[in-house]
Design a protein around this motif. Sequence first.
Motif, PDB file in Angstrom:
ATOM      1  N   LYS A   6      19.129  79.305  -8.116  1.00 14.52           N
ATOM      2  CA  LYS A   6      19.025  80.572  -8.831  1.00 14.52           C
ATOM      3  C   LYS A   6      18.381  81.623  -7.939  1.00 14.52           C
ATOM      4  CE  LYS A   6      18.821  78.712 -13.455  1.00 14.52           C
ATOM      5  NZ  LYS A   6      18.092  78.676 -14.718  1.00 14.52           N
ATOM      6  N   LYS A   7      18.769  82.860  -8.140  1.00 17.73           N
ATOM      7  CA  LYS A   7      18.234  83.958  -7.349  1.00 17.73           C
ATOM      8  C   LYS A   7      16.789  84.244  -7.765  1.00 17.73           C
ATOM      9  CE  LYS A   7      19.072  88.771  -6.173  1.00 17.73           C
ATOM     10  NZ  LYS A   7      19.914  89.945  -6.379  1.00 17.73           N
ATOM     11  N   THR A   8      15.922  84.472  -6.769  1.00 16.27           N
ATOM     12  CA  THR A   8      14.539  84.829  -7.039  1.00 16.27           C
ATOM     13  C   THR A   8      14.495  86.293  -7.453  1.00 16.27           C
ATOM     14  OG1 THR A   8      13.813  83.260  -5.365  1.00 16.27           O
ATOM     15  CG2 THR A   8      12.229  84.912  -6.059  1.00 16.27           C
ATOM     16  N   SER A   9      13.754  86.583  -8.499  1.00 11.85           N
ATOM     17  CA  SER A   9      13.680  87.958  -8.986  1.00 11.85           C
ATOM     18  C   SER A   9      12.915  88.839  -8.005  1.00 11.85           C
ATOM     19  CB  SER A   9      13.006  88.011 -10.353  1.00 11.85           C
ATOM     20  OG  SER A   9      11.640  87.690 -10.221  1.00 11.85           O
ATOM     21  N   LYS A  10      13.172  90.137  -8.056  1.00 11.63           N
ATOM     22  CA  LYS A  10      12.480  91.092  -7.181  1.00 11.63           C
ATOM     23  C   LYS A  10      10.986  91.111  -7.488  1.00 11.63           C
ATOM     24  CE  LYS A  10      16.425  94.118  -6.503  1.00 11.63           C
ATOM     25  NZ  LYS A  10      17.012  95.447  -6.752  1.00 11.63           N
ATOM     26  N   ALA A  11      10.640  90.941  -8.747  1.00 13.04           N
ATOM     27  CA  ALA A  11       9.234  90.953  -9.132  1.00 13.04           C
ATOM     28  C   ALA A  11       8.495  89.780  -8.484  1.00 13.04           C
ATOM     29  CB  ALA A  11       9.095  90.890 -10.644  1.00 13.04           C
ATOM     30  N   LYS A  12       9.115  88.601  -8.492  1.00 13.83           N
ATOM     31  CA  LYS A  12       8.499  87.421  -7.896  1.00 13.83           C
ATOM     32  C   LYS A  12       8.377  87.599  -6.387  1.00 13.83           C
ATOM     33  CE  LYS A  12       7.194  83.281  -9.065  1.00 13.83           C
ATOM     34  NZ  LYS A  12       5.938  83.116  -9.785  1.00 13.83           N
ATOM     35  N   ARG A  13       9.414  88.144  -5.768  1.00 12.17           N
ATOM     36  CA  ARG A  13       9.401  88.386  -4.328  1.00 12.17           C
ATOM     37  C   ARG A  13       8.286  89.381  -3.966  1.00 12.17           C
ATOM     38  NH1 ARG A  13      13.847  92.284  -2.585  1.00 12.17           N
ATOM     39  NH2 ARG A  13      12.257  93.632  -3.487  1.00 12.17           N
ATOM     40  N   ASP A  14       8.188  90.460  -4.726  1.00 11.39           N
ATOM     41  CA  ASP A  14       7.174  91.478  -4.464  1.00 11.39           C
ATOM     42  C   ASP A  14       5.766  90.923  -4.674  1.00 11.39           C
ATOM     43  OD1 ASP A  14       9.230  93.207  -3.918  1.00 11.39           O
ATOM     44  OD2 ASP A  14       9.115  94.279  -5.823  1.00 11.39           O
ATOM     45  N   GLN A  15       5.631  90.053  -5.665  1.00 13.45           N
ATOM     46  CA  GLN A  15       4.334  89.437  -5.939  1.00 13.45           C
ATOM     47  C   GLN A  15       3.899  88.577  -4.750  1.00 13.45           C
ATOM     48  OE1 GLN A  15       4.450  86.721  -9.227  1.00 13.45           O
ATOM     49  NE2 GLN A  15       2.262  86.845  -9.587  1.00 13.45           N
ATOM     50  N   ARG A  16       4.823  87.807  -4.182  1.00 17.16           N
ATOM     51  CA  ARG A  16       4.510  86.969  -3.023  1.00 17.16           C
ATOM     52  C   ARG A  16       4.128  87.824  -1.825  1.00 17.16           C
ATOM     53  NH1 ARG A  16       9.348  83.805  -4.077  1.00 17.16           N
ATOM     54  NH2 ARG A  16       8.765  81.989  -5.287  1.00 17.16           N
ATOM     55  N   ARG A  17       4.878  88.880  -1.598  1.00 12.99           N
ATOM     56  CA  ARG A  17       4.589  89.762  -0.457  1.00 12.99           C
ATOM     57  C   ARG A  17       3.245  90.458  -0.621  1.00 12.99           C
ATOM     58  NH1 ARG A  17      10.503  92.508   0.799  1.00 12.99           N
ATOM     59  NH2 ARG A  17      11.487  90.575   1.441  1.00 12.99           N
ATOM     60  N   ALA A  18       2.931  90.887  -1.842  1.00 14.79           N
ATOM     61  CA  ALA A  18       1.654  91.544  -2.099  1.00 14.79           C
ATOM     62  C   ALA A  18       0.497  90.585  -1.823  1.00 14.79           C
ATOM     63  CB  ALA A  18       1.594  92.049  -3.537  1.00 14.79           C
ATOM     64  N   HIS A  19       0.662  89.344  -2.235  1.00 13.73           N
ATOM     65  CA  HIS A  19      -0.374  88.336  -2.004  1.00 13.73           C
ATOM     66  C   HIS A  19      -0.560  88.105  -0.509  1.00 13.73           C
ATOM     67  CE1 HIS A  19      -1.965  84.152  -1.793  1.00 13.73           C
ATOM     68  NE2 HIS A  19      -2.794  84.675  -2.668  1.00 13.73           N
ATOM     69  N   TRP A  20       0.545  88.008   0.239  1.00 13.50           N
ATOM     70  CA  TRP A  20       0.482  87.798   1.676  1.00 13.50           C
ATOM     71  C   TRP A  20      -0.211  88.977   2.348  1.00 13.50           C
ATOM     72  CZ3 TRP A  20       2.437  90.352   5.933  1.00 13.50           C
ATOM     73  CH2 TRP A  20       2.393  89.639   7.135  1.00 13.50           C
ATOM     74  N   ARG A  21       0.133  90.185   1.944  1.00 13.48           N
ATOM     75  CA  ARG A  21      -0.469  91.384   2.539  1.00 13.48           C
ATOM     76  C   ARG A  21      -1.960  91.478   2.212  1.00 13.48           C
ATOM     77  NH1 ARG A  21       4.728  94.269   1.187  1.00 13.48           N
ATOM     78  NH2 ARG A  21       5.773  94.412   3.198  1.00 13.48           N
ATOM     79  N   ARG A  22      -2.331  91.078   0.996  1.00 17.04           N
ATOM     80  CA  ARG A  22      -3.740  91.100   0.603  1.00 17.04           C
ATOM     81  C   ARG A  22      -4.545  90.134   1.471  1.00 17.04           C
ATOM     82  NH1 ARG A  22      -3.481  89.288  -4.575  1.00 17.04           N
ATOM     83  NH2 ARG A  22      -2.041  90.978  -4.971  1.00 17.04           N
ATOM     84  N   LYS A  23      -3.991  88.931   1.700  1.00 18.57           N
ATOM     85  CA  LYS A  23      -4.667  87.956   2.554  1.00 18.57           C
ATOM     86  C   LYS A  23      -4.801  88.486   3.976  1.00 18.57           C
ATOM     87  CE  LYS A  23      -3.153  83.759   2.551  1.00 18.57           C
ATOM     88  NZ  LYS A  23      -2.314  82.555   2.437  1.00 18.57           N
ATOM     89  N   ALA A  24      -3.743  89.110   4.491  1.00 18.69           N
ATOM     90  CA  ALA A  24      -3.772  89.655   5.849  1.00 18.69           C
ATOM     91  C   ALA A  24      -4.799  90.776   5.944  1.00 18.69           C
ATOM     92  CB  ALA A  24      -2.390  90.159   6.240  1.00 18.69           C
ATOM     93  N   GLY A  25      -4.895  91.591   4.910  1.00 21.10           N
ATOM     94  CA  GLY A  25      -5.869  92.684   4.899  1.00 21.10           C
ATOM     95  C   GLY A  25      -7.294  92.173   4.924  1.00 21.10           C
ATOM     96  N   LYS A  26      -7.554  91.107   4.175  1.00 15.53           N
ATOM     97  CA  LYS A  26      -8.896  90.516   4.157  1.00 15.53           C
ATOM     98  C   LYS A  26      -9.265  89.969   5.530  1.00 15.53           C
ATOM     99  CE  LYS A  26      -9.283  89.093  -0.682  1.00 15.53           C
ATOM    100  NZ  LYS A  26      -9.333  87.931  -1.583  1.00 15.53           N
ATOM    101  N   GLN A  27      -8.315  89.287   6.169  1.00 23.36           N
ATOM    102  CA  GLN A  27      -8.570  88.726   7.496  1.00 23.36           C
ATOM    103  C   GLN A  27      -8.827  89.831   8.516  1.00 23.36           C
ATOM    104  OE1 GLN A  27      -9.029  85.623   8.598  1.00 23.36           O
ATOM    105  NE2 GLN A  27      -8.885  84.890   6.493  1.00 23.36           N
ATOM    106  N   ALA A  28      -8.072  90.915   8.434  1.00 19.54           N
ATOM    107  CA  ALA A  28      -8.255  92.033   9.356  1.00 19.54           C
ATOM    108  C   ALA A  28      -9.627  92.665   9.154  1.00 19.54           C
ATOM    109  CB  ALA A  28      -7.154  93.069   9.150  1.00 19.54           C
TER     110      ALA A  28
END
Length: 59
Positions: A6-28
Amino acid sequence: MAVPKKKTSKAKRDQRRAHWRRKAGKQAQRALSLGKSVLSGRSSSFVYPTSEEEDEDEE
């Protein structure tokens, strides 16, 4: 037989990317904070060679 997934929804994709970016921001932010404390000389939790120790090693 293989079945298409099944296709992953845009909301789920955006949620994953936001989480990844938040983690990267904390590390930076952590890296910047550590760099500032090392440069100011107030760092007690980070061990690194100083110029005095390097001079002793060369002799």
